[in-house]
Design a protein around this motif. Structure first.
Motif, PDB file in Angstrom:
ATOM      1  N   TRP A 276      26.632 -72.714  56.679  1.00 14.22           N
ATOM      2  CA  TRP A 276      26.030 -73.395  55.533  1.00 14.22           C
ATOM      3  C   TRP A 276      25.232 -72.411  54.686  1.00 14.22           C
ATOM      4  CZ3 TRP A 276      25.614 -78.794  54.301  1.00 14.22           C
ATOM      5  CH2 TRP A 276      26.368 -79.633  55.143  1.00 14.22           C
ATOM      6  N   THR A 277      25.135 -72.746  53.402  1.00 12.65           N
ATOM      7  CA  THR A 277      24.184 -72.080  52.516  1.00 12.65           C
ATOM      8  C   THR A 277      23.296 -73.158  51.897  1.00 12.65           C
ATOM      9  OG1 THR A 277      23.874 -70.726  50.532  1.00 12.65           O
ATOM     10  CG2 THR A 277      25.924 -72.010  50.657  1.00 12.65           C
ATOM     11  N   ASN A 302      24.571 -73.035  61.732  1.00 16.06           N
ATOM     12  CA  ASN A 302      24.183 -71.707  61.299  1.00 16.06           C
ATOM     13  C   ASN A 302      23.995 -71.659  59.784  1.00 16.06           C
ATOM     14  OD1 ASN A 302      23.647 -68.959  61.448  1.00 16.06           O
ATOM     15  ND2 ASN A 302      25.800 -68.395  61.298  1.00 16.06           N
ATOM     16  N   VAL A 303      22.936 -70.995  59.339  1.00 15.34           N
ATOM     17  CA  VAL A 303      22.691 -70.802  57.897  1.00 15.34           C
ATOM     18  C   VAL A 303      22.612 -69.295  57.643  1.00 15.34           C
ATOM     19  CG1 VAL A 303      21.210 -71.327  55.925  1.00 15.34           C
ATOM     20  CG2 VAL A 303      21.406 -72.968  57.798  1.00 15.34           C
ATOM     21  N   PRO A 304      23.751 -68.626  57.518  1.00 18.76           N
ATOM     22  CA  PRO A 304      23.720 -67.182  57.291  1.00 18.76           C
ATOM     23  C   PRO A 304      23.167 -66.797  55.931  1.00 18.76           C
ATOM     24  CG  PRO A 304      25.890 -67.932  58.035  1.00 18.76           C
ATOM     25  CD  PRO A 304      25.121 -69.134  57.647  1.00 18.76           C
ATOM     26  N   ILE A 305      23.259 -67.717  54.958  1.00 17.97           N
ATOM     27  CA  ILE A 305      22.829 -67.395  53.592  1.00 17.97           C
ATOM     28  C   ILE A 305      21.874 -68.485  53.113  1.00 17.97           C
ATOM     29  CG2 ILE A 305      23.543 -66.944  51.218  1.00 17.97           C
ATOM     30  CD1 ILE A 305      26.324 -66.226  52.329  1.00 17.97           C
ATOM     31  N   GLU A 306      20.616 -68.131  52.917  1.00 19.72           N
ATOM     32  CA  GLU A 306      19.646 -69.059  52.323  1.00 19.72           C
ATOM     33  C   GLU A 306      19.621 -68.809  50.824  1.00 19.72           C
ATOM     34  OE1 GLU A 306      15.981 -68.352  54.307  1.00 19.72           O
ATOM     35  OE2 GLU A 306      16.519 -69.575  56.060  1.00 19.72           O
ATOM     36  N   VAL A 310      22.454 -72.434  42.219  1.00 26.97           N
ATOM     37  CA  VAL A 310      23.707 -73.189  42.202  1.00 26.97           C
ATOM     38  C   VAL A 310      24.872 -72.279  41.841  1.00 26.97           C
ATOM     39  CG1 VAL A 310      24.960 -75.082  41.097  1.00 26.97           C
ATOM     40  CG2 VAL A 310      22.538 -75.345  41.669  1.00 26.97           C
ATOM     41  N   ILE A 311      24.668 -71.352  40.914  1.00 27.61           N
ATOM     42  CA  ILE A 311      25.744 -70.448  40.508  1.00 27.61           C
ATOM     43  C   ILE A 311      26.200 -69.596  41.687  1.00 27.61           C
ATOM     44  CG2 ILE A 311      26.315 -68.470  39.047  1.00 27.61           C
ATOM     45  CD1 ILE A 311      24.477 -69.633  36.920  1.00 27.61           C
ATOM     46  N   THR A 312      25.238 -69.071  42.440  1.00 24.42           N
ATOM     47  CA  THR A 312      25.578 -68.246  43.600  1.00 24.42           C
ATOM     48  C   THR A 312      26.243 -69.081  44.687  1.00 24.42           C
ATOM     49  OG1 THR A 312      23.705 -66.798  43.115  1.00 24.42           O
ATOM     50  CG2 THR A 312      24.648 -66.671  45.327  1.00 24.42           C
ATOM     51  N   ILE A 313      25.694 -70.256  44.948  1.00 26.79           N
ATOM     52  CA  ILE A 313      26.269 -71.139  45.971  1.00 26.79           C
ATOM     53  C   ILE A 313      27.705 -71.502  45.615  1.00 26.79           C
ATOM     54  CG2 ILE A 313      26.131 -73.468  46.940  1.00 26.79           C
ATOM     55  CD1 ILE A 313      23.075 -73.195  46.802  1.00 26.79           C
ATOM     56  N   ARG A 314      27.945 -71.812  44.348  1.00 30.31           N
ATOM     57  CA  ARG A 314      29.299 -72.176  43.918  1.00 30.31           C
ATOM     58  C   ARG A 314      30.299 -71.085  44.271  1.00 30.31           C
ATOM     59  NH1 ARG A 314      30.324 -72.025  37.659  1.00 30.31           N
ATOM     60  NH2 ARG A 314      30.147 -69.805  38.178  1.00 30.31           N
ATOM     61  N   GLN A 330      24.665 -81.438  39.834  1.00 30.20           N
ATOM     62  CA  GLN A 330      24.498 -79.990  39.741  1.00 30.20           C
ATOM     63  C   GLN A 330      25.830 -79.243  39.665  1.00 30.20           C
ATOM     64  OE1 GLN A 330      21.507 -80.065  43.176  1.00 30.20           O
ATOM     65  NE2 GLN A 330      20.778 -78.319  41.988  1.00 30.20           N
ATOM     66  N   VAL A 331      26.898 -79.888  40.115  1.00 29.62           N
ATOM     67  CA  VAL A 331      28.213 -79.231  40.120  1.00 29.62           C
ATOM     68  C   VAL A 331      29.257 -80.140  39.473  1.00 29.62           C
ATOM     69  CG1 VAL A 331      27.812 -77.678  42.066  1.00 29.62           C
ATOM     70  CG2 VAL A 331      28.513 -80.038  42.499  1.00 29.62           C
ATOM     71  N   ALA A 332      28.820 -80.912  38.482  1.00 23.53           N
ATOM     72  CA  ALA A 332      29.753 -81.857  37.847  1.00 23.53           C
ATOM     73  C   ALA A 332      30.958 -81.146  37.248  1.00 23.53           C
ATOM     74  CB  ALA A 332      29.015 -82.660  36.777  1.00 23.53           C
ATOM     75  N   VAL A 333      30.739 -80.004  36.615  1.00 25.29           N
ATOM     76  CA  VAL A 333      31.843 -79.263  36.000  1.00 25.29           C
ATOM     77  C   VAL A 333      32.805 -78.758  37.068  1.00 25.29           C
ATOM     78  CG1 VAL A 333      32.438 -77.210  34.663  1.00 25.29           C
ATOM     79  CG2 VAL A 333      30.467 -78.600  34.003  1.00 25.29           C
ATOM     80  N   GLU A 334      32.277 -78.228  38.158  1.00 27.77           N
ATOM     81  CA  GLU A 334      33.119 -77.692  39.227  1.00 27.77           C
ATOM     82  C   GLU A 334      33.932 -78.790  39.900  1.00 27.77           C
ATOM     83  OE1 GLU A 334      30.014 -77.040  38.685  1.00 27.77           O
ATOM     84  OE2 GLU A 334      29.734 -74.874  38.546  1.00 27.77           O
ATOM     85  N   LEU A 335      33.319 -79.971  40.062  1.00 29.32           N
ATOM     86  CA  LEU A 335      34.050 -81.089  40.652  1.00 29.32           C
ATOM     87  C   LEU A 335      35.162 -81.566  39.724  1.00 29.32           C
ATOM     88  CD1 LEU A 335      31.040 -83.107  42.131  1.00 29.32           C
ATOM     89  CD2 LEU A 335      32.789 -81.912  43.443  1.00 29.32           C
TER      90      LEU A 335
END
Length: 380
Positions: A276-277, A302-306, A310-314, A330-335
């Motif tokens: 997870w991030t 596991n959370v390897p990346i905190e 939103v841009i980085t998570i995407r 937060q991710v309407a465009v990506e969805l």
């Protein structure tokens, strides 16, 4: 009108006349001669372009302009807390704190470095405090210096608000609103409110400062931000701030299109099998994420990346089998584009409150109130 052109002694005279009703009483209260106060008031009225008092044989009556301005000045002077401070000294300390050195502060203000040095030195003597500590070739504010800078910034905010209200009284809506935007606010709420506000107040400037709660809360306390928008904290971050809820947001579990879990019926245990991030511990979304697993009696995955970006998570999701927890807004465009997909809904009780955070005792101007009202309408 720039507040730095004003004279704090003249402003003290204004508040004294407004409170006591006569120049003679004001002169006695602030230890100035009556001619000096008369001259100060005349200069102030010229600077502001407003009649501040109606003169009568038995005293002075405050005009609507003075009634608007006097409370702002009173609050500013209360923050400054010394009659020995001048506007030049107040400005010099704020500029030094903002820019980190005399050289850069001089460039930013067009004031000579010797003038800044002299103003800071005189201020230190006036307040009987060491404000600046030299570290080799550089400088740092002392603890006392940092505390005084905060009060000076709050005083500046009050004076700027007073000038904005004076302009509004003349039918001119100008000024600036500075908004701290936490991640969720940037998706839909803030852009919609800003667009609507601009249509109603095209001459008002809106400055949006993006950041996490930790990055924005101290600028808010310093008066550099008027308000913050985003997930509210529970418990409250302190008695010096107020939180006003706008709406409840229910996040969902997200992953890339084609993620192994996107084709199956998912349980909480299934979600724990993947990396997870999510934001760092203490963030409201991280708290909700932890609650989702602990309530189901499932060990935290596991959370390897905190990360809170939103841009980085995407991009992380698009290039891996990582999962995250975000609001669909937060991710309407990506969805919609088919890049990301909802892997699972979260449990019904998993919600976070989105709202406005302000300083305790903050008095918004008319246009700031209008902006807050628009935020409430957009949030419905």
């Amino acid at each position: 009108m720039n507040i730095w052109n004003l004279n704090l002694r003249h402003l003290r005279a204004l508040t004294s006349i407004a409170r006591l009703g006569s120049i003679s009483a004001a002169a006695e209260a602030i230890n100035l001669t009556q001619p000096a106060i008369t001259q100060a008031l005349a200069k102030l009225e010229i600077q502001l372009g407003q009649l501040l008092f109606e003169r009568h044989a038995n005293g002075m009556t405050a005009t609507p302009a003075a009634l608007l301005l006097a409370p702002r000045i009173e609050r500013a002077l209360a923050h400054i807390a010394s009659q020995r401070v001048t506007m030049a000294q107040l400005r010099a300390l704020i500029m030094l704190a903002d820019h980190g050195s005399y050289a850069t502060a001089s460039t930013a203000t067009a004031l000579a470095q010797p003038s800044l040095h002299r103003a800071i030195g005189d201020l230190s003597v006036a307040l009987k405090r060491e404000l600046v500590d030299r570290r080799g070739k550089g400088i740092m504010l002392t603890d006392q210096g940092r505390r005084i800078v905060r009060t000076f910034r709050l005083a500046r905010a009050e004076l700027e608000a007073g000038l904005t209200e004076l302009a509004s009284l003349q039918g001119v809506e100008t000024g600036r609103i500075t908004v701290g935007a936490m991640p969720l606010a940037r998706a839909r709420l803030l852009p919609s409110a800003v667009s609507a506000f601009y249509r109603a107040y095209p001459d008002v400037r809106i400055n949006i400062v993006e950041g996490s709660f930790q990055e924005l809360i101290e600028p808010l306390r310093d008066g550099e931000l008027d308000l913050m928008i985003g997930a509210l904290r529970d418990p409250s971050p302190g008695a010096d701030v107020l939180q006003q809820p706008l709406f409840a947001d229910r996040p969902v579990v997200l992953g890339r299109v084609g993620h192994p879990l996107s084709l199956t019926s998912v349980t909480i245990s299934d979600l724990a099998l993947y990396p997870w991030t999510v934001p760092a511990p203490g963030a409201p979304l991280r708290v909700q994420w932890e609650k989702m697993f602990t309530d189901a009696d499932v060990q935290l995955p596991n959370v390897p990346i905190e990360c809170g970006s939103v841009i980085t998570i995407r991009q992380i999701l698009l290039e891996s089998d990582f999962l995250t927890l975000l609001s669909p807004d937060q991710v309407a465009v990506e969805l919609e584009a088919g890049w990301l997909t909802k892997i699972a809904d979260t449990p019904e009780g998993l919600r976070r409150t989105i709202g406005i955070t302000t300083r305790h005792g903050w008095r918004p101007t008319g246009m700031q109130n209008a902006f807050i009202q628009l935020l409430g309408e957009v949030a419905l």
